[in-house]
Design a protein around this motif. Structure first.
Motif, PDB file in Angstrom:
ATOM      1  N   ASP A 217      -1.979  -1.213 -14.652  1.00  0.00           N
ATOM      2  CA  ASP A 217      -2.428  -0.535 -15.864  1.00  0.00           C
ATOM      3  C   ASP A 217      -3.039   0.793 -15.446  1.00  0.00           C
ATOM      4  OD1 ASP A 217      -3.352   0.329 -18.287  1.00  0.00           O
ATOM      5  OD2 ASP A 217      -4.390  -1.530 -18.809  1.00  0.00           O
ATOM      6  N   THR A 218      -2.318   1.884 -15.700  1.00  0.00           N
ATOM      7  CA  THR A 218      -2.794   3.217 -15.368  1.00  0.00           C
ATOM      8  C   THR A 218      -2.352   4.170 -16.465  1.00  0.00           C
ATOM      9  OG1 THR A 218      -2.951   4.879 -13.603  1.00  0.00           O
ATOM     10  CG2 THR A 218      -0.784   3.901 -13.991  1.00  0.00           C
ATOM     11  N   SER A 219      -2.699   5.442 -16.337  1.00  0.00           N
ATOM     12  CA  SER A 219      -2.259   6.440 -17.306  1.00  0.00           C
ATOM     13  C   SER A 219      -0.846   6.884 -16.977  1.00  0.00           C
ATOM     14  CB  SER A 219      -3.197   7.655 -17.291  1.00  0.00           C
ATOM     15  OG  SER A 219      -4.491   7.308 -17.707  1.00  0.00           O
ATOM     16  N   ASN A 220      -0.140   7.287 -18.009  1.00  0.00           N
ATOM     17  CA  ASN A 220       1.157   7.908 -17.798  1.00  0.00           C
ATOM     18  C   ASN A 220       0.921   9.360 -17.391  1.00  0.00           C
ATOM     19  OD1 ASN A 220       3.913   8.264 -17.746  1.00  0.00           O
ATOM     20  ND2 ASN A 220       4.243   7.273 -19.721  1.00  0.00           N
ATOM     21  N   GLY A 221       1.929   9.983 -16.827  1.00  0.00           N
ATOM     22  CA  GLY A 221       1.774  11.364 -16.401  1.00  0.00           C
ATOM     23  C   GLY A 221       3.071  11.919 -15.849  1.00  0.00           C
ATOM     24  N   PRO A 222       3.090  13.213 -15.535  1.00  0.00           N
ATOM     25  CA  PRO A 222       4.317  13.844 -15.046  1.00  0.00           C
ATOM     26  C   PRO A 222       4.575  13.547 -13.568  1.00  0.00           C
ATOM     27  CG  PRO A 222       2.559  15.462 -15.171  1.00  0.00           C
ATOM     28  CD  PRO A 222       2.003  14.174 -15.727  1.00  0.00           C
ATOM     29  N   ASP A 223       5.809  13.207 -13.256  1.00  0.00           N
ATOM     30  CA  ASP A 223       6.266  13.081 -11.866  1.00  0.00           C
ATOM     31  C   ASP A 223       5.422  12.115 -11.049  1.00  0.00           C
ATOM     32  OD1 ASP A 223       8.120  13.603  -9.941  1.00  0.00           O
ATOM     33  OD2 ASP A 223       7.267  15.506  -9.287  1.00  0.00           O
ATOM     34  N   LEU A 224       5.190  10.922 -11.584  1.00  0.00           N
ATOM     35  CA  LEU A 224       4.434   9.897 -10.858  1.00  0.00           C
ATOM     36  C   LEU A 224       5.350   9.160  -9.893  1.00  0.00           C
ATOM     37  CD1 LEU A 224       2.150   8.375 -13.637  1.00  0.00           C
ATOM     38  CD2 LEU A 224       1.579  10.101 -11.914  1.00  0.00           C
ATOM     39  N   ARG A 225       4.862   8.914  -8.705  1.00  0.00           N
ATOM     40  CA  ARG A 225       5.627   8.247  -7.650  1.00  0.00           C
ATOM     41  C   ARG A 225       4.823   7.088  -7.082  1.00  0.00           C
ATOM     42  NH1 ARG A 225      10.725  11.177  -6.872  1.00  0.00           N
ATOM     43  NH2 ARG A 225      10.400  13.006  -8.188  1.00  0.00           N
ATOM     44  N   VAL A 226       5.523   6.184  -6.395  1.00  0.00           N
ATOM     45  CA  VAL A 226       4.867   5.118  -5.636  1.00  0.00           C
ATOM     46  C   VAL A 226       5.012   5.473  -4.164  1.00  0.00           C
ATOM     47  CG1 VAL A 226       4.828   2.659  -5.073  1.00  0.00           C
ATOM     48  CG2 VAL A 226       5.349   3.402  -7.415  1.00  0.00           C
ATOM     49  N   TRP A 227       3.870   5.697  -3.512  1.00  0.00           N
ATOM     50  CA  TRP A 227       3.876   6.092  -2.106  1.00  0.00           C
ATOM     51  C   TRP A 227       3.303   4.979  -1.244  1.00  0.00           C
ATOM     52  CZ3 TRP A 227       2.045  11.779  -0.887  1.00  0.00           C
ATOM     53  CH2 TRP A 227       3.004  12.676  -1.371  1.00  0.00           C
ATOM     54  N   LEU A 228       3.982   4.729  -0.123  1.00  0.00           N
ATOM     55  CA  LEU A 228       3.473   3.882   0.952  1.00  0.00           C
ATOM     56  C   LEU A 228       2.958   4.831   2.026  1.00  0.00           C
ATOM     57  CD1 LEU A 228       3.341   0.897   1.980  1.00  0.00           C
ATOM     58  CD2 LEU A 228       5.561   1.304   3.056  1.00  0.00           C
ATOM     59  N   THR A 229       1.666   4.708   2.397  1.00  0.00           N
ATOM     60  CA  THR A 229       1.060   5.718   3.263  1.00  0.00           C
ATOM     61  C   THR A 229       0.230   5.071   4.379  1.00  0.00           C
ATOM     62  OG1 THR A 229      -1.183   6.109   2.371  1.00  0.00           O
ATOM     63  CG2 THR A 229       0.668   6.901   1.060  1.00  0.00           C
ATOM     64  N   ASP A 230      -0.191   5.930   5.311  1.00  0.00           N
ATOM     65  CA  ASP A 230      -1.090   5.466   6.375  1.00  0.00           C
ATOM     66  C   ASP A 230      -2.513   5.978   6.159  1.00  0.00           C
ATOM     67  OD1 ASP A 230      -0.868   8.149   6.998  1.00  0.00           O
ATOM     68  OD2 ASP A 230      -0.364   7.843   9.113  1.00  0.00           O
ATOM     69  N   ALA A 231      -2.796   6.501   4.955  1.00  0.00           N
ATOM     70  CA  ALA A 231      -4.112   7.079   4.678  1.00  0.00           C
ATOM     71  C   ALA A 231      -5.105   6.000   4.258  1.00  0.00           C
ATOM     72  CB  ALA A 231      -4.003   8.131   3.581  1.00  0.00           C
ATOM     73  N   PRO A 232      -6.382   6.198   4.566  1.00  0.00           N
ATOM     74  CA  PRO A 232      -7.402   5.255   4.089  1.00  0.00           C
ATOM     75  C   PRO A 232      -7.612   5.413   2.590  1.00  0.00           C
ATOM     76  CG  PRO A 232      -8.441   7.133   5.138  1.00  0.00           C
ATOM     77  CD  PRO A 232      -6.960   7.298   5.347  1.00  0.00           C
ATOM     78  N   VAL A 233      -8.012   4.337   1.934  1.00  0.00           N
ATOM     79  CA  VAL A 233      -8.308   4.381   0.504  1.00  0.00           C
ATOM     80  C   VAL A 233      -9.801   4.604   0.333  1.00  0.00           C
ATOM     81  CG1 VAL A 233      -8.252   3.090  -1.668  1.00  0.00           C
ATOM     82  CG2 VAL A 233      -6.351   2.901  -0.056  1.00  0.00           C
ATOM     83  N   LYS A 234     -10.146   5.722  -0.290  1.00  0.00           N
ATOM     84  CA  LYS A 234     -11.546   6.092  -0.470  1.00  0.00           C
ATOM     85  C   LYS A 234     -11.899   6.111  -1.951  1.00  0.00           C
ATOM     86  CE  LYS A 234     -11.436   9.184   3.562  1.00  0.00           C
ATOM     87  NZ  LYS A 234     -11.657  10.576   4.021  1.00  0.00           N
ATOM     88  N   GLU A 235     -13.115   5.703  -2.252  1.00  0.00           N
ATOM     89  CA  GLU A 235     -13.609   5.749  -3.621  1.00  0.00           C
ATOM     90  C   GLU A 235     -13.915   7.191  -4.027  1.00  0.00           C
ATOM     91  OE1 GLU A 235     -14.130   3.225  -5.724  1.00  0.00           O
ATOM     92  OE2 GLU A 235     -14.048   1.417  -4.480  1.00  0.00           O
ATOM     93  N   GLY A 236     -13.819   7.469  -5.329  1.00  0.00           N
ATOM     94  CA  GLY A 236     -14.245   8.759  -5.864  1.00  0.00           C
ATOM     95  C   GLY A 236     -13.298   9.899  -5.542  1.00  0.00           C
ATOM     96  N   ARG A 237     -13.785  11.120  -5.832  1.00  0.00           N
ATOM     97  CA  ARG A 237     -12.951  12.312  -5.661  1.00  0.00           C
ATOM     98  C   ARG A 237     -12.525  12.543  -4.217  1.00  0.00           C
ATOM     99  NH1 ARG A 237     -12.880  15.883 -10.041  1.00  0.00           N
ATOM    100  NH2 ARG A 237     -12.255  17.548  -8.624  1.00  0.00           N
ATOM    101  N   ALA A 238     -13.288  12.015  -3.261  1.00  0.00           N
ATOM    102  CA  ALA A 238     -12.933  12.177  -1.848  1.00  0.00           C
ATOM    103  C   ALA A 238     -11.605  11.506  -1.523  1.00  0.00           C
ATOM    104  CB  ALA A 238     -14.034  11.606  -0.953  1.00  0.00           C
ATOM    105  N   GLY A 239     -11.174  10.553  -2.351  1.00  0.00           N
ATOM    106  CA  GLY A 239      -9.928   9.845  -2.081  1.00  0.00           C
ATOM    107  C   GLY A 239      -8.748  10.306  -2.896  1.00  0.00           C
ATOM    108  N   TRP A 240      -8.918  11.352  -3.713  1.00  0.00           N
ATOM    109  CA  TRP A 240      -7.849  11.773  -4.611  1.00  0.00           C
ATOM    110  C   TRP A 240      -6.678  12.437  -3.894  1.00  0.00           C
ATOM    111  CZ3 TRP A 240      -9.900  14.238  -9.795  1.00  0.00           C
ATOM    112  CH2 TRP A 240     -10.754  13.328 -10.427  1.00  0.00           C
ATOM    113  N   HIS A 241      -6.951  13.152  -2.809  1.00  0.00           N
ATOM    114  CA  HIS A 241      -5.934  14.049  -2.248  1.00  0.00           C
ATOM    115  C   HIS A 241      -5.549  13.715  -0.804  1.00  0.00           C
ATOM    116  CE1 HIS A 241      -6.511  16.659  -5.758  1.00  0.00           C
ATOM    117  NE2 HIS A 241      -7.820  16.508  -5.573  1.00  0.00           N
ATOM    118  N   VAL A 242      -5.928  12.559  -0.292  1.00  0.00           N
ATOM    119  CA  VAL A 242      -5.748  12.285   1.142  1.00  0.00           C
ATOM    120  C   VAL A 242      -4.363  11.748   1.493  1.00  0.00           C
ATOM    121  CG1 VAL A 242      -8.216  11.834   1.432  1.00  0.00           C
ATOM    122  CG2 VAL A 242      -6.658   9.928   0.956  1.00  0.00           C
TER     123      VAL A 242
END
Length: 201
Positions: A122-147
């Motif tokens: 359950d999330t918001s709809n939006g333009p050009d949404l993708r499902v990414w598999l990554t090696d980045a850590p998951v961080k809470e808050g704005r610090a985790g938005w762009h990693v």
């Protein structure tokens, strides 16, 4: 006395109007704000799950093994691959730019292939949404938005819907052990809507 002619401001006004329309149309195309009020629900079944076979029995005399035909012991029966998907890792989605809930599972299917499965998304709809598999850590808050585009990542395709249960197949040459998280990634604005850490089971 000669008449003074003043330059008409009409061409300037027309140009300004055209530019305003062009900017408005481009903004609508880029941001697609109407999607925030449009939900797309996708309900996909878990792949690779076979229905249990219905046992059949013949005549009573066939149901009892004869004394001359010993039944195979468990140690001598050949090993078979699992008949149902195996969960390798999983985690709960946290919110980033948009409120996001649900869970993620990394699964190995009976044929040896792998999928990422989103459940109760359950999330918001939006333009050009993708499902990414990554090696980045998951961080809470704005610090985790762009990693999530800082290191290694694999796009598993466009998000099928902003709600529901969905499956995303990994390419055959991708080793799932190299990745530790999943992000619902807005590729247009380079921001995560939500993400989950993949805890190994």
């Amino acid at each position: 006395m000669g008449r003074v002619r003043r330059a008409s401001s009409r061409p300037v006004g027309v140009v300004a109007l055209v530019l305003t329309v062009v900017v408005a149309v481009a903004g609508l195309y880029w941001f697609q704000p109407w999607k925030l009020w449009q939900d797309e629900t996708v309900e996909e079944a878990l792949p690779g799950v076979e229905a249990p076979a219905t046992p059949t029995t013949g005549p009573a005399e066939d149901a009892t093994p004869s004394a001359s035909t010993p039944s195979a012991s468990p140690s001598t029966q050949p090993s078979e691959p699992p008949s149902s998907p195996q969960t390798l890792a999983g985690g709960e989605l946290i919110s980033h730019e948009h409120t996001t809930t649900g869970s993620v599972r990394l699964l190995r299917l009976p044929d040896g292939s792998h999928i990422v499965r989103l459940e109760n998304l359950d999330t918001s709809n939006g333009p050009d949404l993708r499902v990414w598999l990554t090696d980045a850590p998951v961080k809470e808050g704005r610090a985790g938005w762009h990693v999530f585009d800082d290191g290694a990542y694999v796009s598993l395709g466009k998000l099928k819907g902003n709600k529901g249960d969905q499956n995303y197949r990994l390419p055959a040459d991708v080793d799932p052990a190299d990745f530790t998280s999943v992000s619902i990634w807005c590729d247009r604005f380079d921001v995560s809507f939500g993400a989950a850490e993949l805890g190994r089971t």
